[in-house]
Design an enzyme around this catalytic site. Sequence first.
Site, mmCIF file in Angstrom:
data_model
loop_
_atom_site.group_PDB
_atom_site.id
_atom_site.type_symbol
_atom_site.label_atom_id
_atom_site.label_comp_id
_atom_site.label_asym_id
_atom_site.label_seq_id
_atom_site.Cartn_x
_atom_site.Cartn_y
_atom_site.Cartn_z
ATOM 1 N N HIS A 131 0.817 -0.959 0.161
ATOM 2 C CA HIS A 131 -0.123 -0.117 -0.211
ATOM 3 C C HIS A 131 1.044 1.117 0.283
ATOM 4 O O HIS A 131 1.624 1.543 1.319
ATOM 5 C CB HIS A 131 -1.328 -0.018 0.952
ATOM 6 N N HIS A 176 -0.861 10.455 -1.460
ATOM 7 C CA HIS A 176 -2.264 10.672 -1.486
ATOM 8 C C HIS A 176 -3.012 11.587 -1.385
ATOM 9 O O HIS A 176 -3.966 11.580 -2.523
ATOM 10 C CB HIS A 176 -2.240 9.602 -0.439
#
Length: 291
Positions: free
Chosen positions: A40, A82
């Site tokens: 991730h 992100h």
Amino acid sequence: MHARAVAATTSALLGTAAFLLPTSTARAGSTGEPPVILAHRGASAYAPENTLAAVDKAAEQGIQWVENDVQRTKDGELVVLHDDNLMRTTDVEQVFPGRAPWKVKDFTAAEIARLDAGSWFGPEYAGARVPTLERYLHRVERNHQKLLLEIKNPVLYPGIERQTLKVLGNEGWLDREHVAGRLIVQSFGADTLRTVRDLKPAVRTGFLGTPNVAELPAYAEFADQINPAHGSISTGYVAAVHAFTGPHGASLEVFTWTVDTAADARRVAGYGVDGIITNKPDVVRDAVQGG
């Protein structure tokens, strides 16, 4: 990915799934194989997220798949980050003190390239940069890895789907090898996935969230995967997803996130998920694949 984006409650999903499918024993994914492990934002428990260092750390751990996030700068460059602002993972407040709220879309690629994206994580990563999507793809390719690419905040960046696909194509990621087994594009936005499918039908796509089981036939028209938060799923829900066939003629898959403990990894593997997205890929791999 954030849990608040999950679309439905577990209890509602379980109730619907129970009517659709008979009770069955848990299996490890729709293929019967152990779930694949996806790093991730790279191996982000061990290196600053979405940096080349995090990609390399995943490679060092023997992890084939990495997940990343894409945003767009003021001058139209795609960068791997992100958040839609630069505050949490860079020193933007020090470098550009008068530019609050420090949104990615308000800075040029050259300005973002000046930022330190590693010191917040640890002094050994001082000087790490926010990579462009091109640089990120080069590193993943160099490491012979595979990519789960998330298009973030598409409403902020009109046309980002087409632009992302253009970059992927320019960098060789839309050839038969990559499309068949090394690339998946995911998003919380159903319209974004429909756009990707319309533009490049061969590209596999994943919807981030937990749609109600009754809605799955609609999602199966444009998504190859349903990728929910791990706290929102069960054996029944995963089996319900697997019962549908996606746009490329295969059973819908489930990649669940963000799983960072061995206990949670074994739990979701028991549900039969096809992939586990984790900040600690070594921990999860050892829990479900035996090292």
